[in-house]
Design a protein around this motif. Structure first.
Motif, mmCIF file in Angstrom:
data_model
loop_
_atom_site.group_PDB
_atom_site.id
_atom_site.type_symbol
_atom_site.label_atom_id
_atom_site.label_comp_id
_atom_site.label_asym_id
_atom_site.label_seq_id
_atom_site.Cartn_x
_atom_site.Cartn_y
_atom_site.Cartn_z
ATOM 1 N N SER A 31 0.832 -1.211 0.000
ATOM 2 C CA SER A 31 0.000 0.000 0.000
ATOM 3 C C SER A 31 0.863 1.255 0.000
ATOM 4 O O SER A 31 0.578 2.219 -0.724
ATOM 5 C CB SER A 31 -0.921 0.022 1.224
ATOM 6 N N PHE A 32 1.910 1.254 0.794
ATOM 7 C CA PHE A 32 2.826 2.396 0.841
ATOM 8 C C PHE A 32 3.500 2.590 -0.510
ATOM 9 O O PHE A 32 3.590 3.711 -1.026
ATOM 10 C CB PHE A 32 3.851 2.190 1.953
ATOM 11 N N HIS A 33 3.958 1.500 -1.105
ATOM 12 C CA HIS A 33 4.618 1.572 -2.412
ATOM 13 C C HIS A 33 3.660 2.116 -3.475
ATOM 14 O O HIS A 33 4.061 2.940 -4.311
ATOM 15 C CB HIS A 33 5.155 0.202 -2.822
ATOM 16 N N GLU A 34 2.428 1.687 -3.454
ATOM 17 C CA GLU A 34 1.442 2.178 -4.423
ATOM 18 C C GLU A 34 1.209 3.682 -4.262
ATOM 19 O O GLU A 34 1.066 4.404 -5.247
ATOM 20 C CB GLU A 34 0.139 1.398 -4.293
ATOM 21 N N ALA A 35 1.196 4.161 -3.028
ATOM 22 C CA ALA A 35 1.060 5.604 -2.781
ATOM 23 C C ALA A 35 2.287 6.348 -3.301
ATOM 24 O O ALA A 35 2.161 7.419 -3.915
ATOM 25 C CB ALA A 35 0.843 5.877 -1.300
ATOM 26 N N LEU A 36 3.470 5.792 -3.072
ATOM 27 C CA LEU A 36 4.694 6.406 -3.590
ATOM 28 C C LEU A 36 4.705 6.449 -5.113
ATOM 29 O O LEU A 36 5.159 7.430 -5.707
ATOM 30 C CB LEU A 36 5.929 5.627 -3.131
ATOM 31 N N ALA A 37 4.223 5.384 -5.732
ATOM 32 C CA ALA A 37 4.223 5.297 -7.192
ATOM 33 C C ALA A 37 3.398 6.416 -7.818
ATOM 34 O O ALA A 37 3.686 6.859 -8.935
ATOM 35 C CB ALA A 37 3.714 3.932 -7.642
ATOM 36 N N ARG A 38 2.384 6.887 -7.105
ATOM 37 C CA ARG A 38 1.548 7.976 -7.622
ATOM 38 C C ARG A 38 2.210 9.342 -7.465
ATOM 39 O O ARG A 38 1.747 10.322 -8.028
ATOM 40 C CB ARG A 38 0.193 7.970 -6.932
ATOM 41 N N MET A 39 3.276 9.411 -6.691
ATOM 42 C CA MET A 39 3.972 10.669 -6.457
ATOM 43 C C MET A 39 4.993 10.890 -7.566
ATOM 44 O O MET A 39 5.962 10.153 -7.677
ATOM 45 C CB MET A 39 4.670 10.628 -5.090
ATOM 46 N N ASP A 40 4.756 11.886 -8.403
ATOM 47 C CA ASP A 40 5.685 12.191 -9.476
ATOM 48 C C ASP A 40 6.341 13.547 -9.228
ATOM 49 O O ASP A 40 6.006 14.262 -8.282
ATOM 50 C CB ASP A 40 4.992 12.147 -10.835
ATOM 51 N N VAL A 41 7.281 13.904 -10.074
ATOM 52 C CA VAL A 41 8.044 15.139 -9.900
ATOM 53 C C VAL A 41 7.125 16.361 -9.919
ATOM 54 O O VAL A 41 7.265 17.262 -9.090
ATOM 55 C CB VAL A 41 9.141 15.257 -10.979
ATOM 56 N N LYS A 42 6.164 16.379 -10.822
ATOM 57 C CA LYS A 42 5.258 17.532 -10.931
ATOM 58 C C LYS A 42 4.436 17.710 -9.647
ATOM 59 O O LYS A 42 4.304 18.818 -9.126
ATOM 60 C CB LYS A 42 4.325 17.359 -12.132
ATOM 61 N N THR A 43 3.901 16.618 -9.129
ATOM 62 C CA THR A 43 3.118 16.670 -7.888
ATOM 63 C C THR A 43 3.996 17.105 -6.724
ATOM 64 O O THR A 43 3.604 17.954 -5.921
ATOM 65 C CB THR A 43 2.487 15.295 -7.592
ATOM 66 N N LEU A 44 5.174 16.529 -6.643
ATOM 67 C CA LEU A 44 6.084 16.876 -5.558
ATOM 68 C C LEU A 44 6.509 18.339 -5.643
ATOM 69 O O LEU A 44 6.577 19.028 -4.633
ATOM 70 C CB LEU A 44 7.301 15.955 -5.580
ATOM 71 N N ARG A 45 6.752 18.803 -6.846
ATOM 72 C CA ARG A 45 7.128 20.212 -7.039
ATOM 73 C C ARG A 45 6.020 21.131 -6.503
ATOM 74 O O ARG A 45 6.287 22.129 -5.853
ATOM 75 C CB ARG A 45 7.396 20.487 -8.511
ATOM 76 N N GLY A 46 4.765 20.755 -6.771
ATOM 77 C CA GLY A 46 3.639 21.560 -6.316
ATOM 78 C C GLY A 46 3.507 21.586 -4.803
ATOM 79 O O GLY A 46 2.987 22.557 -4.245
ATOM 80 N N ARG A 47 3.975 20.560 -4.142
ATOM 81 C CA ARG A 47 3.892 20.468 -2.676
ATOM 82 C C ARG A 47 5.153 20.959 -1.978
ATOM 83 O O ARG A 47 5.155 21.139 -0.761
ATOM 84 C CB ARG A 47 3.641 19.022 -2.255
#
Length: 100
Positions: A31-47
């Motif tokens: 479950s943790f890995h699946e959540a990480l997989a959804r985190m991309d550079v664009k999303t992280l940049r926004g946060r």
């Protein structure tokens, strides 16, 4: 995504590093890995908010004095964490967590 800091079950009651070590089951790791997989550079940049991270004393305290290098550090370590959890998922393994 907070599973890395708060997930799993405490192992004993003696602190090691910043907290008591914890264990995550294979399903929790997946479950943790699946959540990480959804985190991309664009999303992280926004946060990404280096001032807030500095104020919250987020380790390693490089956020406001390293410029873009702080974000690159974050991306590099996100990729390492994704690979690590991905390997655990492939092997149906749990994880031990200890914040040092």
């Amino acid at each position: 995504l907070a599973s890395l800091l708060h997930g799993g079950v405490k192992i004993g009651d003696e602190e090691y590093g910043y907290d008591v070590p914890r264990a995550m089951t294979a399903n929790e790791v997946q479950s943790f890995h699946e959540a990480l997989a959804r985190m991309d550079v664009k999303t992280l940049r926004g946060r990404y908010d280096p001032r807030a991270m500095h104020k919250a004393e987020i380790y390693p305290q490089i956020w406001t004095n390293e410029g873009e290098a702080g974000f690159e550090y974050l991306i590099e370590n996100l990729d390492i964490l994704k690979k690590f959890t991905g390997a655990a998922v492939q092997r149906r393994m749990g994880m031990l967590l200890a914040l040092m």
